[in-house]
Design an enzyme around this catalytic site. Sequence first.
Site, mmCIF file in Angstrom:
data_model
loop_
_atom_site.group_PDB
_atom_site.id
_atom_site.type_symbol
_atom_site.label_atom_id
_atom_site.label_comp_id
_atom_site.label_asym_id
_atom_site.label_seq_id
_atom_site.Cartn_x
_atom_site.Cartn_y
_atom_site.Cartn_z
ATOM 1 N N ARG A 121 0.727 -1.183 0.431
ATOM 2 C CA ARG A 121 -0.413 0.084 -0.007
ATOM 3 C C ARG A 121 0.693 0.704 -0.587
ATOM 4 O O ARG A 121 0.401 2.742 -0.043
ATOM 5 C CB ARG A 121 -1.094 0.505 1.139
ATOM 6 C CG ARG A 121 -1.840 -1.196 1.376
ATOM 7 C CD ARG A 121 -2.907 -0.841 2.824
ATOM 8 N NE ARG A 121 -3.505 -2.133 2.380
ATOM 9 C CZ ARG A 121 -3.297 -3.572 3.251
ATOM 10 N NH1 ARG A 121 -2.535 -3.390 3.998
ATOM 11 N NH2 ARG A 121 -4.491 -3.945 3.201
ATOM 12 N N HIS A 155 3.902 -11.441 -5.326
ATOM 13 C CA HIS A 155 2.626 -10.584 -5.645
ATOM 14 C C HIS A 155 3.600 -8.829 -6.104
ATOM 15 O O HIS A 155 3.736 -8.558 -4.696
ATOM 16 C CB HIS A 155 1.211 -10.645 -5.401
ATOM 17 C CG HIS A 155 0.158 -10.023 -6.396
ATOM 18 N ND1 HIS A 155 0.071 -8.849 -6.692
ATOM 19 C CD2 HIS A 155 -0.671 -11.420 -6.928
ATOM 20 C CE1 HIS A 155 -1.015 -8.688 -7.677
ATOM 21 N NE2 HIS A 155 -1.555 -10.198 -7.496
ATOM 22 N N TYR A 193 -0.012 -3.086 -5.711
ATOM 23 C CA TYR A 193 -1.469 -3.364 -5.840
ATOM 24 C C TYR A 193 -1.722 -1.277 -7.238
ATOM 25 O O TYR A 193 -2.967 -1.046 -7.825
ATOM 26 C CB TYR A 193 -2.786 -3.604 -5.357
ATOM 27 C CG TYR A 193 -3.201 -4.085 -4.842
ATOM 28 C CD1 TYR A 193 -2.924 -5.475 -6.523
ATOM 29 C CD2 TYR A 193 -3.356 -4.697 -3.664
ATOM 30 C CE1 TYR A 193 -3.143 -6.725 -5.600
ATOM 31 C CE2 TYR A 193 -3.499 -5.999 -3.463
ATOM 32 C CZ TYR A 193 -3.340 -7.080 -4.009
ATOM 33 O OH TYR A 193 -3.946 -8.342 -3.848
ATOM 34 N N HIS A 230 -1.252 -7.319 -12.219
ATOM 35 C CA HIS A 230 -1.880 -7.226 -12.705
ATOM 36 C C HIS A 230 -1.629 -6.550 -13.762
ATOM 37 O O HIS A 230 -0.735 -5.253 -13.620
ATOM 38 C CB HIS A 230 -3.148 -6.755 -11.572
ATOM 39 C CG HIS A 230 -3.787 -7.390 -11.218
ATOM 40 N ND1 HIS A 230 -5.031 -6.733 -9.756
ATOM 41 C CD2 HIS A 230 -3.525 -8.794 -10.243
ATOM 42 C CE1 HIS A 230 -4.574 -8.288 -9.066
ATOM 43 N NE2 HIS A 230 -4.959 -9.135 -9.322
ATOM 44 N N GLU A 241 -1.496 -12.052 -14.548
ATOM 45 C CA GLU A 241 -2.626 -12.260 -14.029
ATOM 46 C C GLU A 241 -3.865 -12.126 -14.816
ATOM 47 O O GLU A 241 -4.198 -10.427 -14.649
ATOM 48 C CB GLU A 241 -2.590 -11.832 -12.760
ATOM 49 C CG GLU A 241 -4.264 -12.279 -11.700
ATOM 50 C CD GLU A 241 -3.719 -12.005 -10.575
ATOM 51 O OE1 GLU A 241 -5.466 -12.156 -9.952
ATOM 52 O OE2 GLU A 241 -2.988 -11.870 -9.713
ATOM 53 N N ASP A 279 -6.023 -17.068 -12.372
ATOM 54 C CA ASP A 279 -7.322 -16.538 -11.396
ATOM 55 C C ASP A 279 -8.365 -16.934 -11.562
ATOM 56 O O ASP A 279 -9.437 -16.870 -12.865
ATOM 57 C CB ASP A 279 -7.320 -14.827 -11.039
ATOM 58 C CG ASP A 279 -7.715 -14.849 -9.291
ATOM 59 O OD1 ASP A 279 -9.233 -15.486 -9.696
ATOM 60 O OD2 ASP A 279 -7.502 -14.466 -8.527
ATOM 61 N N HIS A 319 -11.845 -14.258 -11.129
ATOM 62 C CA HIS A 319 -11.355 -13.845 -12.198
ATOM 63 C C HIS A 319 -12.088 -14.373 -14.073
ATOM 64 O O HIS A 319 -12.335 -13.530 -14.433
ATOM 65 C CB HIS A 319 -10.190 -13.305 -11.777
ATOM 66 C CG HIS A 319 -9.438 -12.310 -11.046
ATOM 67 N ND1 HIS A 319 -8.732 -11.665 -10.866
ATOM 68 C CD2 HIS A 319 -10.037 -12.404 -9.760
ATOM 69 C CE1 HIS A 319 -8.099 -10.848 -9.702
ATOM 70 N NE2 HIS A 319 -8.940 -11.417 -9.386
ATOM 71 N N HIS A 360 -4.428 -18.799 -8.730
ATOM 72 C CA HIS A 360 -4.824 -18.425 -7.736
ATOM 73 C C HIS A 360 -5.977 -19.057 -7.349
ATOM 74 O O HIS A 360 -6.790 -18.586 -8.980
ATOM 75 C CB HIS A 360 -5.192 -16.553 -7.683
ATOM 76 C CG HIS A 360 -4.214 -15.820 -7.985
ATOM 77 N ND1 HIS A 360 -3.575 -14.896 -7.940
ATOM 78 C CD2 HIS A 360 -2.636 -16.343 -6.999
ATOM 79 C CE1 HIS A 360 -2.130 -14.241 -7.747
ATOM 80 N NE2 HIS A 360 -1.848 -15.241 -7.403
ATOM 81 N N ASP A 414 -14.699 -8.998 -8.739
ATOM 82 C CA ASP A 414 -14.066 -10.119 -8.246
ATOM 83 C C ASP A 414 -14.048 -9.438 -6.833
ATOM 84 O O ASP A 414 -13.308 -8.563 -6.286
ATOM 85 C CB ASP A 414 -12.173 -8.698 -8.752
ATOM 86 C CG ASP A 414 -11.686 -9.818 -7.793
ATOM 87 O OD1 ASP A 414 -11.441 -10.709 -7.258
ATOM 88 O OD2 ASP A 414 -10.054 -8.650 -7.479
ATOM 89 N N HIS A 467 -14.284 -12.703 -4.299
ATOM 90 C CA HIS A 467 -13.248 -13.663 -3.878
ATOM 91 C C HIS A 467 -13.647 -14.331 -2.503
ATOM 92 O O HIS A 467 -14.479 -14.197 -2.228
ATOM 93 C CB HIS A 467 -11.797 -13.959 -2.807
ATOM 94 C CG HIS A 467 -10.991 -14.064 -4.425
ATOM 95 N ND1 HIS A 467 -10.085 -14.437 -4.721
ATOM 96 C CD2 HIS A 467 -11.975 -12.941 -5.792
ATOM 97 C CE1 HIS A 467 -9.361 -13.432 -5.912
ATOM 98 N NE2 HIS A 467 -10.101 -12.665 -6.259
ATOM 99 N N GLU A 517 -6.387 -17.232 -2.611
ATOM 100 C CA GLU A 517 -6.630 -15.932 -2.132
ATOM 101 C C GLU A 517 -8.192 -16.173 -1.846
ATOM 102 O O GLU A 517 -8.577 -14.568 -1.570
ATOM 103 C CB GLU A 517 -5.763 -14.495 -3.091
ATOM 104 C CG GLU A 517 -5.002 -15.067 -3.532
ATOM 105 C CD GLU A 517 -5.479 -13.942 -4.826
ATOM 106 O OE1 GLU A 517 -4.200 -13.309 -5.219
ATOM 107 O OE2 GLU A 517 -6.381 -14.394 -5.710
#
Length: 282
Positions: free
Chosen positions: A39, A71, A74, A111, A147, A181, A184, A218, A231, A233, A263
């Site tokens: 972040r 990963h 983001y 991503h 991904e 994923d 996704h 994923h 999205d 999960h 995830e």
Amino acid sequence: MKNKFLGAHVSIQGGISQAFLNAEEIGARAFAIFTKNQRRWESKPLEEKEIKKFKELMKESGISPEHILPHNSYLHNLGSGDAEKREKSLNGFIDEMERCNQLGLKYLNMHPGSHLNEISPEECIKLIADSINTAHKKVSNVVVVLETTAGQGSNMGSRFEEIAEIINLVEDKSRIGVCIDTCHTLAAGYELKDEEGYEKTMNEFEKIIGFKYLKGVHLNDSKFDTGSRKDRHDSIGKGVLGEEFFIRFMNDKRFDNIPIILETIDSSIWKQEIEYLYSLMK
């Protein structure tokens, strides 16, 4: 069980080497991590003692670099039409690739990027590939793993064709791969719930991208149905995918010997989810 390597995206709180202890607690044979706080743009460099400890625990754990799927942050958008924002993202991405190298890791999952309705999808794809080519020249060894995305907003990578086009524009094909994923992919409109849909989707993946590029999965259930473009999960077996999908997946040799990462939304049951998935193997 021997050819399937299941795990989850584990915490690195308390130091990056904590990942191995967290993976062991859930019976993981693979795992995903962030190599820094995802972040924040800036993070302090990895300390030598932490790198050494990570490598020692990797050796002790028996989990190989081929089964660890870091990963990226983001915050990165390698396809941004804003040159300044794209450069900031690229610098952050290169830093994470260097961290992977320092830790002796092979992959960096990402991503692909978003056009944010500022440029065309075609332009965005070209910028993503250009960014990857630049990163490859700056950092050796690390394989960039694209991904598949859910098709939300202006995010690229929800269609297999978009992923294939990025790969096509990447100069060093030995250092580019794909992570499917499952949530996704379903959200993007590829059917997975029944045998016919599953085989059609997998055949399309092979025809458009090719399983030779598959570096990880994923494995997530989904709260919403096929084509939702959401999205969201869910825990294994609690969403719309259904047990038949997970039986089919766990017995599909095309997913042998790669990291399969949960995830799912409740980390307290990851151990049980992993045990359950292994129990589906015939």
